[in-house]
Scaffold this motif. Structure first.
Motif, mmCIF file in Angstrom:
data_model
loop_
_atom_site.group_PDB
_atom_site.id
_atom_site.type_symbol
_atom_site.label_atom_id
_atom_site.label_comp_id
_atom_site.label_asym_id
_atom_site.label_seq_id
_atom_site.Cartn_x
_atom_site.Cartn_y
_atom_site.Cartn_z
ATOM 1 N N UNK A 39 0.831 -0.972 0.186
ATOM 2 C CA UNK A 39 0.381 -0.471 -0.172
ATOM 3 C C UNK A 39 0.929 1.368 -0.173
ATOM 4 N N UNK A 40 1.613 1.251 -0.718
ATOM 5 C CA UNK A 40 3.288 2.167 -0.201
ATOM 6 C C UNK A 40 4.283 2.161 -1.433
ATOM 7 N N UNK A 41 4.663 3.721 -2.086
ATOM 8 C CA UNK A 41 5.278 3.892 -2.725
ATOM 9 C C UNK A 41 6.068 4.930 -2.575
ATOM 10 N N UNK A 42 7.035 5.135 -3.294
ATOM 11 C CA UNK A 42 8.487 6.061 -3.292
ATOM 12 C C UNK A 42 8.872 5.652 -4.322
ATOM 13 N N UNK A 43 8.477 7.299 -4.918
ATOM 14 C CA UNK A 43 9.354 7.726 -6.361
ATOM 15 C C UNK A 43 10.306 8.253 -6.048
ATOM 16 N N UNK A 44 11.147 9.057 -6.398
ATOM 17 C CA UNK A 44 12.383 10.059 -6.479
ATOM 18 C C UNK A 44 13.084 10.320 -8.139
ATOM 19 N N UNK A 62 5.923 18.734 -12.602
ATOM 20 C CA UNK A 62 7.187 17.705 -12.102
ATOM 21 C C UNK A 62 6.084 16.411 -10.881
ATOM 22 N N UNK A 63 6.112 17.812 -10.270
ATOM 23 C CA UNK A 63 5.304 17.399 -8.640
ATOM 24 C C UNK A 63 4.008 15.825 -9.220
ATOM 25 N N UNK A 64 3.374 17.284 -9.590
ATOM 26 C CA UNK A 64 1.705 16.003 -9.756
ATOM 27 C C UNK A 64 2.191 14.875 -10.314
ATOM 28 N N UNK A 65 3.271 15.086 -11.818
ATOM 29 C CA UNK A 65 3.488 13.025 -11.890
ATOM 30 C C UNK A 65 4.348 12.258 -11.262
ATOM 31 N N UNK A 66 4.828 12.543 -10.551
ATOM 32 C CA UNK A 66 5.969 12.211 -9.491
ATOM 33 C C UNK A 66 4.754 11.552 -7.673
ATOM 34 N N UNK A 67 4.179 12.317 -7.915
ATOM 35 C CA UNK A 67 2.555 12.193 -6.638
ATOM 36 C C UNK A 67 2.017 11.301 -7.297
ATOM 37 N N UNK A 68 1.082 11.068 -9.382
ATOM 38 C CA UNK A 68 -0.229 10.505 -8.950
ATOM 39 C C UNK A 68 1.476 8.932 -9.510
ATOM 40 N N UNK A 69 2.062 9.006 -10.349
ATOM 41 C CA UNK A 69 3.380 7.855 -9.461
ATOM 42 C C UNK A 69 2.963 7.159 -8.505
ATOM 43 N N UNK A 70 3.351 7.394 -7.559
ATOM 44 C CA UNK A 70 3.818 6.978 -6.033
ATOM 45 C C UNK A 70 2.759 6.704 -5.946
ATOM 46 N N UNK A 71 1.751 7.070 -6.363
ATOM 47 C CA UNK A 71 0.111 6.836 -5.940
ATOM 48 C C UNK A 71 -0.534 5.533 -6.866
ATOM 49 N N UNK A 72 -0.130 5.571 -8.021
ATOM 50 C CA UNK A 72 -0.201 4.292 -8.481
ATOM 51 C C UNK A 72 0.392 3.147 -8.730
ATOM 52 N N UNK A 73 2.079 3.827 -8.133
ATOM 53 C CA UNK A 73 2.422 2.217 -7.430
ATOM 54 C C UNK A 73 2.172 1.754 -6.662
ATOM 55 N N UNK A 74 1.326 2.867 -5.449
ATOM 56 C CA UNK A 74 1.079 1.605 -4.072
ATOM 57 C C UNK A 74 0.176 1.065 -4.402
ATOM 58 N N UNK A 75 -0.660 1.286 -4.851
ATOM 59 C CA UNK A 75 -1.983 0.538 -6.099
ATOM 60 C C UNK A 75 -1.839 -0.086 -5.974
#
Length: 143
Positions: A39-44, A62-75
């Motif tokens: 249920x968690x992911x960290x993207x850098x 870039x902030x939005x894309x990183x956040x979307x990627x982190x949330x999607x990969x958390x799922x």
């Protein structure tokens, strides 16, 4: 940087990493997976001049894309394939290029077909943005 597996199956971990590294969009932006947990992911991303807006600061997209990627990969760490149906981002601070940005995504509520998530985007212990998104289930990951 080696991605840290914090408790998901090795098969699912490798599926997510392989899918992530094969993504042309993630490659274009320079995203890397820092860690995956249930249920968690960290993207850098190490920012550079190519990530700047006309004011010379790191572009909010870039902030939005990183956040979307982190949330999607958390799922995805739950073994679920999804698409984003809604995403809201609040920008709290700017960032200069040349520094590492970290997006931390987390699943807040899992339904049968709908998943609610949140993310925080950081640089040098400074909170840059917060984000909330809703994801729709499109399938199961067979890893």
């Amino acid at each position: 940087m080696e991605t840290e597996n914090k408790g998901i199956s090795q098969e699912l971990f490798m599926y997510i990493i392989n899918a992530f590294t094969a993504s042309p969009f993630y490659q274009l932006l320079g995203f890397k997976v820092k860690s995956l947990a249930p249920g968690k992911a960290e993207i850098v991303v190490n920012t550079s001049e190519q990530h700047t807006n006309p004011q010379g600061m790191v572009h909010g997209g870039l902030f939005m894309s990183a956040a979307d990627s982190a949330m999607g990969n958390a799922v995805r760490t739950l073994g679920i394939k999804t698409v984003t149906v809604d995403c809201t981002t609040s920008f709290l601070a700017a960032a200069e290029f040349g520094k590492e940005i970290v997006a931390e995504g987390e699943v807040i509520k899992s339904g049968r077909n709908i998943f609610f998530t949140e993310a925080r985007v950081w640089c040098d212990n400074k909170l840059l943005a917060t984000s909330r998104a809703t994801f729709f289930k499109t399938g199961i990951i067979e890893a």
